[in-house]
Scaffold this motif. Sequence first.
Motif, PDB file in Angstrom:
ATOM      1  N   UNK A  22     -62.832 -17.537 -71.536  1.00 59.49           N
ATOM      2  CA  UNK A  22     -61.411 -17.352 -71.278  1.00 59.49           C
ATOM      3  C   UNK A  22     -60.672 -18.630 -71.641  1.00 59.49           C
ATOM      4  N   UNK A  23     -59.563 -18.483 -72.336  1.00 55.70           N
ATOM      5  CA  UNK A  23     -58.736 -19.650 -72.660  1.00 55.70           C
ATOM      6  C   UNK A  23     -57.323 -19.382 -72.190  1.00 55.70           C
ATOM      7  N   UNK A  24     -56.679 -20.430 -71.700  1.00 57.07           N
ATOM      8  CA  UNK A  24     -55.281 -20.274 -71.346  1.00 57.07           C
ATOM      9  C   UNK A  24     -54.452 -20.535 -72.598  1.00 57.07           C
ATOM     10  N   UNK A  25     -53.661 -19.556 -73.008  1.00 56.61           N
ATOM     11  CA  UNK A  25     -52.881 -19.700 -74.234  1.00 56.61           C
ATOM     12  C   UNK A  25     -51.386 -19.722 -73.925  1.00 56.61           C
ATOM     13  N   UNK A  26     -51.036 -20.672 -73.063  1.00 52.13           N
ATOM     14  CA  UNK A  26     -49.614 -20.817 -72.746  1.00 52.13           C
ATOM     15  C   UNK A  26     -48.785 -21.098 -73.982  1.00 52.13           C
ATOM     16  N   UNK A  27     -49.422 -21.797 -74.954  1.00 51.35           N
ATOM     17  CA  UNK A  27     -48.703 -22.084 -76.201  1.00 51.35           C
ATOM     18  C   UNK A  27     -48.155 -20.798 -76.818  1.00 51.35           C
ATOM     19  N   UNK A  28     -48.980 -19.761 -76.850  1.00 54.10           N
ATOM     20  CA  UNK A  28     -48.554 -18.502 -77.462  1.00 54.10           C
ATOM     21  C   UNK A  28     -47.609 -17.715 -76.564  1.00 54.10           C
TER      22      UNK A  28
END
Lengths: 587, 137
Positions: A22-28
């Motif tokens: 799981x990765x946090x993709x706040x950028x996207x």
Amino acid sequence: MSWVKEISKVLYVDLSKKTFWVESREDLFSKWLGGIGVAVQLYKEEVPKGADPLGPENAIVLAVGPLTAVFPMASKTISVFKSPLTGTMAESHAGGRAPAAIRFAGLGAIVIKGASERPVYLVVEGERVRFRDAGTLWGMRSAETVGRVLREALPGAGLRTIMRIGRAGERLVRYANVIIETYRHFGRMGLGAVFGSKKLKALVVIGRRSSKVPKIREYREAYAEILEVARGAATKKYHELGTAANVLPLNKLGALPTRNFLSGRFEGAESISGERLLESLSRRLSCVGCPVACIHLAAIREQYEDEKYFYKVENVPYDYELLYALGSNLGVSDTVGVLKLIKVVEEEGMDAISAGVALAWATEALERGLITKEHTIVELKWGDWQAYSKSLHYIVEQPNDFYKVLALGVREAASRYGGEEFALHYNGLEPAGYHTGPLYHLSLAIGGRHSHLDAGAYGMDEGLASAKARVPEPEEAVRLIASEESWRQVLNSLAVCLFGRRVYGPGAVTKALRSLGYELGEKELEELGKSIYLERHTVKLSEGFRPEDVKIPRRVLETPTPLGFVTEEYLRRGIQHFAETIRKQGR
Amino acid sequence: MIAAKAQRLVVLDANKCVGCQLCMLACSSRLTHVGPAKSHLLIRSAGGIERGFVVVVCRACQDPPCARVCPTGALSPLPKGGVRLSSSKCIGCKNCVDACDIGAVLWDEELEKPLICIQCGYCVDFCPYGVLGVEAL
Ligand code: SF4
Ligand code: SF4
Ligand code: SF4
């Protein structure tokens, strides 16, 4: 925790290595909201240029958005993948319980890549993934049975989604779909075949979590306002007869595609209408979070031939597009017959529109002697639903070369056997059922997914017809289509149902977002919609798609619409203008 | 939001339920954390949605089995039926979940505590199809 942070976890699953993370993709999620906005970016990251749609290098992206499951009708999951039908980036939306389950598993998106060497299914619970053997499920004749087995074997009733493919997906029918909760689908553009190519039989997601809403009072207020609109006139049509309400008005208008678009009027329209189907209506269903309940099931009660005191009752979901594709467009006016054809595509797991259009082409090709009964095995005749029923199974079973080719879609079939002038498709995708006028057909040629839902341009044609207004010049038509398609990118990023498009105007959207802590004005939303529109189209161009190469089926030009004949020149000018504009903007 | 009157939630006609779970979302939104997963009632299919839905709500039993099996006295029966949860006493053993024959003691996966319906009736107004109601005890 900010809402963006809350919704921006992406689960990656690698089917080749059987790993996940799981990765946090706040950028996207902070830049692109969610849904289609984020899914396109994940697609760009994951799917290399030149990827084979049915190879392990293709990826499946499923994304939900900021409003998902916490606002009414925010009930769509957006899937993005490379289509085996069009060969470019594709998109298909589905509801059911999927969006809520993904969201409350704590995820904003799921990316599935690689391919398993043997059949598996996945169970996602929170951030954990279990790989399960699907040897028993593979090859089962009905996708409904697959659903039943998984339902009984797994926990999380009421809080889960069960997505699965039928035999059509396993056998790589290019227009196979993914069935969700029995009656909803990622219907179009062949996601089922992509699942099949990865030996992924099913994906179950269980969502047991919740989210803290930043401004609970504002939230409750915005929610109540939107719910009230969602329960009113804005969705009345879907709430009452459902999409099947379209059959009679479109027929009256002369826009109901009949017998492979040979006509816009069907003499049997009455018996496949929403009004008639009311007599068999057995149950109403809704996606999670939606008050509309547009899903209509009809019951068919059938006597067993060998045991005349035995009956079986089956429930079949009906919608306008199915009634066109397996009804009027095949000349089928037998009410039970149409329902039985729907039942077959449900069991096999394939897109009714593409399958219906393929059979309509085959019927005409047979009539004209381009193919013979050796090819089709059964005599295909307009209205003969028993023959069509067998033929649908043959598309999946592929007992001869002809059906192997028909399973590749109408474009492939016509290029092999001839009859391109009456093979209905735009860039390989078979059209939905509106022969309303030039804007609709133009929108299919230039739309991001070549779908009626890109811009809903049939509505524009209908508007022109009823106002007896002049048809705009093609350049102006392109502008109208692009502008609607752009706004829909906002809706598809929030991941609201497009049947709620009159509920979610810019005002309602900003209000809902504000209660979740977003500071986005109407102008910014509009700009975002335009950027996503451009992103979608630029990805396709970079994959080698050339708008100028889209073939216009001659049949479209030969059959009058309510706005008169559509001309090749009109469509060509529009396509040209679109191509120039999008290339300029993309630079 | 504690129910002022002695009342309980009732299912008026489960056949009309469309499975939208608006009731569940409403229930969760009484507090601060929203999501059907934090609801004190559960809507699930009756073995495939073509068969309709099971509307699982707490019946506010007169002699509640959940309270009887609680080892810590975290659940106290109310005079006219139903129970109250005292969260600080609860050790999360799930005995109450097992004891409820209709499966109405739901579980909060985040807090590891039961979700005990307080019979406030807030969900009732959110059901578009009149499936739910309240009656006085
Ligand atoms: S309108 Fe229909 S498809 Fe859209 S969310 Fe509601 S029930 Fe689902
Ligand atoms: S989970 Fe809590 S309330 Fe339920 S029986 Fe155990 S201690 Fe009592
Ligand atoms: S709100 Fe009503 S119709 Fe919707 S799930 Fe709850 S009980 Fe069923």
